[in-house]
Design an enzyme around this catalytic site. Structure first.
Site, PDB file in Angstrom:
ATOM      1  CB  CYS A 143      -0.912   0.013   1.224  1.00 30.94           C
ATOM      2  SG  CYS A 143      -2.017   1.439   1.216  1.00 30.94           S
ATOM      3  CG  ASP A 178      -8.297   7.987  -1.632  1.00 29.15           C
ATOM      4  OD1 ASP A 178      -8.452   9.069  -1.064  1.00 29.15           O
ATOM      5  OD2 ASP A 178      -8.647   6.900  -1.165  1.00 29.15           O
ATOM      6  CG  ASN A 179      -4.683   6.262  -5.855  1.00 32.28           C
ATOM      7  OD1 ASN A 179      -4.162   5.505  -5.040  1.00 32.28           O
ATOM      8  ND2 ASN A 179      -5.899   6.074  -6.326  1.00 32.28           N
TER       9      ASN A 179
END
Ligand SMILES: Nc1nc2c(c(=O)[nH]1)N[C@H]1C(S)=C(S)[C@@H](COP(=O)(O)O)O[C@H]1N2
Ligand SMILES: [Mo]
Length: 336
Positions: free
Chosen positions: A164, A302-303
């Site tokens: 992650c 989010d990324n």
């Protein structure tokens, strides 16, 4: 090496509707690859390695069980390893194995100990009715069943490490607070994934030429998430990546010789070797070939990794900025 690799499946303890002990569902990839298949491999020796010795002895020792902590949540039906460290309260489920335990297994992490990053509830999937829709800039749009994915395409199997992007963020948050929650150092795991090549699937569906604007491949998951006022989890990769045979990007339906665990994307997820975990969409329902990259909220918001002068407050305040894996209590409540 044996020319015929047999995959015997023990009954699947986590998903009762997964096929088990059914070799017809998981045919061998052993022997020479069929000539005229959609792969352009120029390897002389195409006999795939047998990875079973890496993971099989590990399967029984780390069982997943129903956990009382999940009782009042929409994941009450999901079996999980009790030792996993829960990082965001009860729900959604975000967890990592205790680091010594992860390390004790060496190279291959047993699937129940594999770290989990869920933005919402785990979809209750049925193997026999699940379909993956391939749509957008393709000449032959399709809705593939699991049986078609397993039997209609050559299988590829190899160990892949997932990490992650938030791994070790706990330490990062000690230096400067981010929007993301505190991952320890075990948001990383390796298992042996098996699936159909994305490339073969896209070619079978007749992906349009790049001159025709087919430049990106978007993936969409199945969960209903709160992001952007309601959306699926989604992201994209470039066409070039998607079609590159050396990248071994796959639509994976087996992990360490078993059907996927619900937490890891049962029945099918994207596996993109060498890429950050966030791109490997679980519970894949749709693959859309597009000109622009994904406009999904989680891809956009989010990324992102931002310059160090952008703190959490600024990232939240500015529409155009956000940090990877943003997480708030509010969002966690909504996604239950
Ligand atoms: N559908 C869906 N896919 C997803 C996610 C998700 O919440 N929903 N999380 C992503 C993120 S951020 C990571 S790091 C990986 C984690 O995969 P794992 O839970 O199998 O370890 O899945 C990715 N794919
Ligand atoms: Mo992630």
């Amino acid at each position: 090496m044996a020319a015929s690799v047999e995959y015997k499946l023990s009954p699947h303890p986590w998903a009762s509707n997964a096929p088990s002990s059914n070799l017809d569902f998981f045919p061998s990839t052993g022997g020479k690859r069929r000539s005229g298949s959609e792969t352009d491999s120029d390897d002389e020796d195409n006999i795939p390695p047998d990875w079973r010795s890496l993971y099989h002895p590990r399967l029984e020792v780390e069982p997943a069980v129903k956990d009382p902590r999940d009782e009042a949540t929409s994941d009450a039906w999901v079996r999980r390893h009790p030792a996993l460290v829960r990082l965001t309260g009860k729900h959604p489920f975000n967890s990592e194995p205790p680091l010594p335990r992860l390390m004790s297994h060496g190279f291959i992490t047993p699937a129940p100990l594999h770290y989990v990053r869920n933005h919402g509830a785990v979809p209750k999937a049925d193997w026999s009715t699940w379909t993956v829709e391939v749509t957008g800039l393709v000449k032959r749009p399709a809705r593939l069943t699991m049986e078609q994915l397993v039997t209609g395409f050559e299988a590829v199997e190899l160990p892949v490490t997932l990490v992650c992007a938030g791994n070790r963020r706990k330490e990062q948050n000690m230096v400067q607070q981010t929007v993301g929650f505190n991952w320890g150092a075990a948001g990383v795991s390796t298992s042996v994934w098996r699936g159909a090549r994305l490339r073969d699937v896209l070619r079978r569906c007749g992906i349009m030429p790049s001159k025709g604007g087919a430049l990106n491949v978007c993936f969409e998951g199945a969960e209903d998430l709160p992001g952007g006022g309601g959306s699926k989890y989604g992201t994209s990769i470039t066409r070039q990546w998607a079609l590159d045979p050396s990248r071994d990007i796959m639509l994976a339906y087996m992990q360490n010789g078993e059907p996927l665990l619900p937490d890891h994307g049962f029945p099918v997820r994207a596996i993109i070797p060498g890429c950050i975990g966030g791109r490997m969409v679980k519970w894949v329902k749709r693959i859309i070939v597009t000109t622009a990259e994904s406009d999904n909220y989680y891809h956009y918001k989010d990324n992102r990794v931002l310059p160090s002068h952008v703190d959490a407050e600024l990232a939240n305040a500015d529409e155009g900025l956000s940090t990877h894996e943003s997480y708030t209590e509010e969002r966690s409540k909504q996604s239950g």
